[in-house]
Design an enzyme around this catalytic site. Structure first.
Site, PDB file in Angstrom:
ATOM      1  N   GLU A 149     -11.804   5.136   4.300  1.00 15.88           N
ATOM      2  CA  GLU A 149     -11.324   6.013   5.375  1.00 15.88           C
ATOM      3  C   GLU A 149     -12.399   6.193   6.452  1.00 15.88           C
ATOM      4  O   GLU A 149     -12.105   6.198   7.638  1.00 15.88           O
ATOM      5  CB  GLU A 149     -10.887   7.379   4.831  1.00 15.88           C
ATOM      6  CG  GLU A 149      -9.613   7.363   4.038  1.00 15.88           C
ATOM      7  CD  GLU A 149      -8.338   7.165   4.847  1.00 15.88           C
ATOM      8  OE1 GLU A 149      -8.389   7.146   6.094  1.00 15.88           O
ATOM      9  OE2 GLU A 149      -7.288   7.011   4.212  1.00 15.88           O
ATOM     10  N   TRP A 193      -5.565   1.105  10.134  1.00 14.93           N
ATOM     11  CA  TRP A 193      -5.688   1.033   8.681  1.00 14.93           C
ATOM     12  C   TRP A 193      -5.415  -0.378   8.165  1.00 14.93           C
ATOM     13  O   TRP A 193      -6.013  -0.824   7.193  1.00 14.93           O
ATOM     14  CB  TRP A 193      -4.762   2.058   8.032  1.00 14.93           C
ATOM     15  CG  TRP A 193      -4.914   2.130   6.548  1.00 14.93           C
ATOM     16  CD1 TRP A 193      -3.967   1.839   5.621  1.00 14.93           C
ATOM     17  CD2 TRP A 193      -6.080   2.518   5.796  1.00 14.93           C
ATOM     18  NE1 TRP A 193      -4.467   2.020   4.358  1.00 14.93           N
ATOM     19  CE2 TRP A 193      -5.765   2.432   4.437  1.00 14.93           C
ATOM     20  CE3 TRP A 193      -7.369   2.921   6.151  1.00 14.93           C
ATOM     21  CZ2 TRP A 193      -6.662   2.741   3.420  1.00 14.93           C
ATOM     22  CZ3 TRP A 193      -8.267   3.227   5.145  1.00 14.93           C
ATOM     23  CH2 TRP A 193      -7.917   3.129   3.801  1.00 14.93           C
ATOM     24  N   TYR A 211       0.842  -1.200   0.000  1.00  9.86           N
ATOM     25  CA  TYR A 211       0.000   0.000   0.000  1.00  9.86           C
ATOM     26  C   TYR A 211       0.878   1.251   0.000  1.00  9.86           C
ATOM     27  O   TYR A 211       0.658   2.179  -0.782  1.00  9.86           O
ATOM     28  CB  TYR A 211      -0.949  -0.020   1.204  1.00  9.86           C
ATOM     29  CG  TYR A 211      -1.768   1.231   1.354  1.00  9.86           C
ATOM     30  CD1 TYR A 211      -2.791   1.536   0.459  1.00  9.86           C
ATOM     31  CD2 TYR A 211      -1.519   2.130   2.391  1.00  9.86           C
ATOM     32  CE1 TYR A 211      -3.539   2.695   0.580  1.00  9.86           C
ATOM     33  CE2 TYR A 211      -2.268   3.285   2.527  1.00  9.86           C
ATOM     34  CZ  TYR A 211      -3.271   3.563   1.630  1.00  9.86           C
ATOM     35  OH  TYR A 211      -4.007   4.722   1.760  1.00  9.86           O
TER      36      TYR A 211
END
Length: 186
Positions: A41, A49, A19
């Site tokens: 988000e 995350w 990522y």
């Protein structure tokens, strides 16, 4: 020779490194991608995350590959299906927010021609560099955008979520200066 990365992407799971290396901070202009990251988000609020990244493919499947028109049309049956989907975050408020936010996203597209035009107009289409390398969680820009989105009726779009969003879509380049991605994305 090992590539130097931002500290949060060193000695972590491969999905996190990938990522960082391939996606985080890359300027994004595609509305579908922008919608996906906005939804992800908002689901990340209060969570790590990495949790979202591990469930990302499940989210894509559950949310019709983040087709904003389809998400905006979700009904009670679909909400119940999502609430029972163990592959995603099943928070009712976040699910309802994704649907609500899809409708507002579409309104913004109509007003600005695209959501990309909307989000990038705040910086006159410029990438902002966080030169302080201090890992901010908000800024006057994220405050302004969060306020505008909330005024329009979006949910789960506080200043911290929006700051993280702006980093993820490349509006803010927050790679440390020694990171190999910093210069590439400048």
């Amino acid at each position: 020779m090992t590539k130097r990365r931002c500290p949060w992407a060193e000695d972590v799971e491969e999905i996190y490194v990938k990522y960082h290396d391939e996606e985080w901070g890359v300027p994004t202009y595609d509305d579908q991608e922008l919608f996906e990251l906005l939804v992800l988000e908002s689901f990340q609020a209060g969570l790590a995350w990495i949790t979202i990244l591990k469930k990302r493919e499940n989210f894509r499947e559950a949310f019709d590959n983040f087709d904003v028109e389809k998400v905006a049309a979700y009904d009670e049956k679909k909400i119940e299906e999502l609430r029972n989907n163990a592959g995603i975050i099943r928070h009712k408020g976040k699910i309802n927010a994704a649907i609500n936010n899809a409708k507002i996203f579409i309104e913004i597209q109509k007003e600005y021609g695209s959501f990309s035009n909307y989000i990038w107009h705040f910086t006159d289409n410029q990438i902002l560099i966080d030169t302080e390398e201090n890992y901010l969680t908000n800024s006057s820009l994220s405050d302004k955008i969060a306020k505008d989105l909330k005024k329009r009726g979006m949910k789960f779009v506080g200043t911290t979520i929006i700051y993280s969003y702006l980093e993820s879509i490349g509006v803010i380049n927050n790679h440390i200066h020694e990171c190999f991605r910093y210069e590439e994305l400048k």
